[in-house]
Design a protein around this motif. Sequence first.
Motif, PDB file in Angstrom:
ATOM      1  N   ASP A  33       0.829  -1.212   0.000  1.00 37.69           N
ATOM      2  CA  ASP A  33       0.000   0.000   0.000  1.00 37.69           C
ATOM      3  C   ASP A  33       0.860   1.257   0.000  1.00 37.69           C
ATOM      4  O   ASP A  33       0.581   2.216  -0.734  1.00 37.69           O
ATOM      5  N   SER A  34       1.914   1.269   0.811  1.00 38.59           N
ATOM      6  CA  SER A  34       2.794   2.439   0.898  1.00 38.59           C
ATOM      7  C   SER A  34       3.451   2.741  -0.437  1.00 38.59           C
ATOM      8  O   SER A  34       3.496   3.896  -0.874  1.00 38.59           O
ATOM      9  N   TRP A  35       3.955   1.700  -1.114  1.00 36.08           N
ATOM     10  CA  TRP A  35       4.611   1.911  -2.404  1.00 36.08           C
ATOM     11  C   TRP A  35       3.623   2.286  -3.493  1.00 36.08           C
ATOM     12  O   TRP A  35       3.945   3.084  -4.390  1.00 36.08           O
ATOM     13  N   VAL A  36       2.419   1.756  -3.451  1.00 34.90           N
ATOM     14  CA  VAL A  36       1.399   2.141  -4.439  1.00 34.90           C
ATOM     15  C   VAL A  36       1.061   3.626  -4.253  1.00 34.90           C
ATOM     16  O   VAL A  36       0.948   4.371  -5.234  1.00 34.90           O
ATOM     17  N   GLU A  37       0.914   4.061  -3.012  1.00 35.50           N
ATOM     18  CA  GLU A  37       0.652   5.484  -2.734  1.00 35.50           C
ATOM     19  C   GLU A  37       1.831   6.345  -3.183  1.00 35.50           C
ATOM     20  O   GLU A  37       1.644   7.415  -3.765  1.00 35.50           O
ATOM     21  N   PHE A  38       3.044   5.889  -2.896  1.00 33.91           N
ATOM     22  CA  PHE A  38       4.253   6.601  -3.333  1.00 33.91           C
ATOM     23  C   PHE A  38       4.233   6.751  -4.857  1.00 33.91           C
ATOM     24  O   PHE A  38       4.512   7.822  -5.394  1.00 33.91           O
TER      25      PHE A  38
END
Length: 164
Positions: A33-38
């Motif tokens: 989730d963090s990398w998709v948001e990034f």
Amino acid sequence: CIFSSTAIARYLSRINRPLGLYGQNLIDGGMVDSWVEFSTHELEVPLCTWVLPVMGVFPECPEATQCAKEDVKKALNVLNNHLLHNMYMVGHTITLADISLCCALLDGMATVLDAEFRKPFGNVMRWFSLCLAQPEFKAVLGDVKLCAAAAAGKGAAPKKEAAP
């Protein structure tokens, strides 16, 4: 009703757990989730600001393009540092994070991120090539040609007025 492309991608990744696109556990899922948001906020926004004028989608604003270039460098530096010690973005296999980031970089790699710009980001380039070499990526994206020389903004084509 699930309607955004990111929400649909997350849903599809979560429903097929054995495939591992959302990682192997809840911590991996949070990292995905963090990398998709990034990808969405730190990479796609500045890349679109830089790439879309080159594609002729809208006129170039030189100040915005310059800021976008710096923002892309910062985002690629974050990715490069992460990939120094990791083969993939999360865990030891391709996840939705890899898919999202690779696809976000695609147009930039083909149009504006020339060899000189890419030079400091060896880890990103190794990872990007690894992703593109996967049969699943090749089936969807085909053969991707990297930008040899950065293209300049074209500006948007003038709109034709509708006939009365």
